[in-house]
Design a protein around this motif. Structure first.
Motif, short mmCIF file in Angstrom:
data_model
loop_
_atom_site.label_atom_id
_atom_site.label_comp_id
_atom_site.label_asym_id
_atom_site.label_seq_id
_atom_site.Cartn_x
_atom_site.Cartn_y
_atom_site.Cartn_z
N PHE A 12 3.93 -3.03 5.60
CA PHE A 12 4.92 -3.09 6.68
C PHE A 12 5.23 -1.69 7.24
N ILE A 13 5.80 -0.82 6.41
CA ILE A 13 6.22 0.49 6.90
C ILE A 13 5.00 1.34 7.25
N ASP A 32 -5.46 1.30 2.07
CA ASP A 32 -4.72 0.18 1.49
C ASP A 32 -5.70 -0.80 0.84
N ASP A 50 -8.62 0.66 -3.79
CA ASP A 50 -7.55 0.54 -4.77
C ASP A 50 -7.12 1.93 -5.26
N LEU A 51 -5.89 2.30 -4.94
CA LEU A 51 -5.38 3.64 -5.32
C LEU A 51 -5.07 3.74 -6.82
N TYR A 149 11.32 -2.17 -11.13
CA TYR A 149 10.92 -1.54 -9.86
C TYR A 149 11.71 -0.24 -9.66
N LYS A 153 10.42 3.78 -9.69
CA LYS A 153 10.71 4.70 -8.58
C LYS A 153 11.37 5.98 -9.11
N ILE A 179 14.54 -1.78 4.47
CA ILE A 179 13.98 -1.57 5.81
C ILE A 179 13.51 -2.92 6.35
N LYS A 192 12.02 -9.98 2.25
CA LYS A 192 13.39 -9.56 1.93
C LYS A 192 14.39 -10.43 2.70
P1 NAD Z 1 4.53 -3.28 1.65
O1 NAD Z 1 4.37 -4.11 0.41
O2 NAD Z 1 4.46 -3.96 2.97
O3 NAD Z 1 3.47 -2.09 1.65
C1 NAD Z 1 2.95 -1.53 0.48
C2 NAD Z 1 1.44 -1.51 0.63
O4 NAD Z 1 0.88 -0.90 -0.53
C3 NAD Z 1 0.82 -2.92 0.73
O5 NAD Z 1 0.11 -3.06 1.94
C4 NAD Z 1 -0.09 -2.99 -0.47
O6 NAD Z 1 -1.31 -3.71 -0.22
C5 NAD Z 1 -0.37 -1.53 -0.75
N1 NAD Z 1 -0.82 -1.37 -2.12
C6 NAD Z 1 -0.28 -1.89 -3.25
N2 NAD Z 1 -1.01 -1.57 -4.31
C7 NAD Z 1 -2.06 -0.83 -3.84
C8 NAD Z 1 -3.17 -0.23 -4.47
N3 NAD Z 1 -3.36 -0.33 -5.79
N4 NAD Z 1 -4.04 0.46 -3.70
C9 NAD Z 1 -3.88 0.55 -2.36
N5 NAD Z 1 -2.84 0.00 -1.71
C10 NAD Z 1 -1.94 -0.69 -2.45
O7 NAD Z 1 5.90 -2.50 1.48
P2 NAD Z 1 6.75 -1.66 2.53
O8 NAD Z 1 7.97 -2.44 2.81
O9 NAD Z 1 5.89 -1.23 3.64
O10 NAD Z 1 7.17 -0.43 1.62
C11 NAD Z 1 6.49 0.82 1.66
C12 NAD Z 1 7.06 1.73 0.58
O11 NAD Z 1 8.47 1.90 0.76
C13 NAD Z 1 6.88 1.20 -0.84
O12 NAD Z 1 6.63 2.27 -1.70
C14 NAD Z 1 8.23 0.61 -1.16
O13 NAD Z 1 8.48 0.58 -2.55
C15 NAD Z 1 9.16 1.56 -0.43
N6 NAD Z 1 10.45 0.94 -0.11
C16 NAD Z 1 10.50 -0.05 0.83
C17 NAD Z 1 11.72 -0.65 1.12
C18 NAD Z 1 11.83 -1.74 2.14
O14 NAD Z 1 12.94 -2.23 2.37
N7 NAD Z 1 10.76 -2.15 2.79
C19 NAD Z 1 12.89 -0.23 0.44
C20 NAD Z 1 12.79 0.76 -0.52
C21 NAD Z 1 11.57 1.37 -0.77
#
Ligand code: NAD
Length: 328
Positions: A12-13, A32, A50-51, A149, A153, A179, A192
């Motif tokens: 998403f972000i 990703d 895969d990271l 989680y 972090k 977010i 969410k």
């Molecule tokens: P999201 O789940 O949409 O994006 C995370 C991405 O990481 C996914 O596309 C997933 O495929 C990728 N990913 C997971 N494991 C992986 C791996 N092993 N190798 C490669 N890619 C991998 O989440 P988001 O909402 O976009 O959040 C982005 C970041 O912000 C995350 O670190 C999340 O913890 C943090 N965050 C988000 C929120 C929120 O409200 N969205 C709040 C607090 C923190």
């Protein structure tokens, strides 16, 4: 041309961040496990992989990147984080990604790296009063996050800051607070509260009923994606390492959020409260530090972002049911 790496660019972000960096004139590599779900990526180069694999991290990280954004994580909303069923994966997968990414950035001499931590690191004991939760940055200790989680972090915040101290890397650590926006997960179990409520309200007819977990009196704040990106980029290019809250200070009860969405949708709704995973009783961003350090803080009213998000989710719901509107 400046070059940036976005890890988690299929999420998403990350997918929104790629778009924003492209608009600014960056050459962008996105990485990703998956491509973005809702629109084609705008990255110049998108590497699927895969990271958790250290060799893969070393392959995608390059010295030429002036900005590296590490957003990849195994995450989801309350229905994913608080059931306990995914604890081992959350801890192992996200910690491994962060360990590998820092190691790769150090080897490739990448200096500046952004890390997205979370408000979930704040101790549960400061968030029991829904009217007055405490989420100042220094209130993180003594640590007592209410989920694995949050613990991951917190560990990773320490990891980034230690690499900064010991290896001269310039890290920037943000603590995101809920977010939301278009092109975020809206069904399937990882969504969410704002997306889940938008979906439920889009799916019911006028006067219908939606289910809300708990008594709906729990409070949260929600930050629209555009302001999240603005804050993240400002932090990245500032001299302040953080950790710093990136969130909205407009706190709202979940019941009131549901009614706000219903109003945007132009529907009257009733709410049925059912047991479900909840998290803390209250949470709100405290923006004093970001204002002090960056001279800027998010300020857009919640309702504006909700209107944009509802419009997008109701479109997805309509598409899902083949264009049919809910029965009146
Ligand atoms: P999201 O789940 O949409 O994006 C995370 C991405 O990481 C996914 O596309 C997933 O495929 C990728 N990913 C997971 N494991 C992986 C791996 N092993 N190798 C490669 N890619 C991998 O989440 P988001 O909402 O976009 O959040 C982005 C970041 O912000 C995350 O670190 C999340 O913890 C943090 N965050 C988000 C929120 C929120 O409200 N969205 C709040 C607090 C923190």
């Amino acid at each position: 041309m400046p070059e940036a790496l976005v890890c988690g660019a299929g999420g998403f972000i990350g997918s929104h961040l790629v778009r924003r960096l492209k608009r600014e004139g960056f050459w962008v590599r996105g990485v990703d496990l998956k491509f973005p779900e809702f629109a084609p990526t705008e990255a110049d180069d998108f590497v699927q992989g895969d990271l958790r694999d250290q060799d893969f991290c070393r392959l995608v990280v390059d010295r030429r990147f002036t900005e590296v954004y590490q957003l990849a994580a195994d995450m989801g909303g309350a229905g994913f984080v608080f059931t306990g069923e995914h604890d081992a994966d959350i801890l192992h997968n996200s910690a491994t990604i962060n360990l590998n990414m820092l190691d790769a950035c150090r080897r490739r001499r990448v200096k500046r790296i952004f890390y997205s931590s979370s408000a979930c690191i704040y101790p549960a004991y400061n968030q029991e009063n829904p009217e007055n939760p405490l989420c100042t940055e220094e209130s993180a200790y003594p640590a007592a996050p209410d989920s694995e989680y949050g613990w991951e972090k917190l560990f990773s915040e320490h990891l980034y800051l230690a690499f900064a101290r010991n290896y001269g890397m310039e890290v920037r650590v943000a603590r995101y607070h809920n977010i939301f926006g278009p092109e975020g997960t809206w069904k399937g179990g990882r969504e969410k509260a704002p997306a889940a409520l938008c979906r439920k309200i889009a799916q019911i007819p006028e006067g219908g009923e939606i289910e809300v977990w708990g008594d709906g009196q729990q409070t949260r704040s929600f930050l629209y994606i555009d302001e999240c990106l603005e804050a993240s980029i400002r932090l990245m290019r500032s001299e302040f390492p953080g950790p710093v809250n990136i969130g909205s200070e407009e706190m709202i009860r979940i019941n009131d959020l549901a009614q706000m969405i219903a109003q945007v949708a132009g529907k009257k709704i009733s709410i049925r409260h059912i047991p479900g995973p909840l998290g803390v009783r209250g949470r709100n961003s405290d923006n004093r530090l970001i204002r002090e350090k960056l001279g800027w803080a998010p300020s857009q009213p919640l309702e504006k972002g909700i209107a944009l998000t509802y419009a997008w989710i109701s479109e997805q719901v309509a598409r899902d049911r083949g264009g049919k509107q809910p029965a009146a």
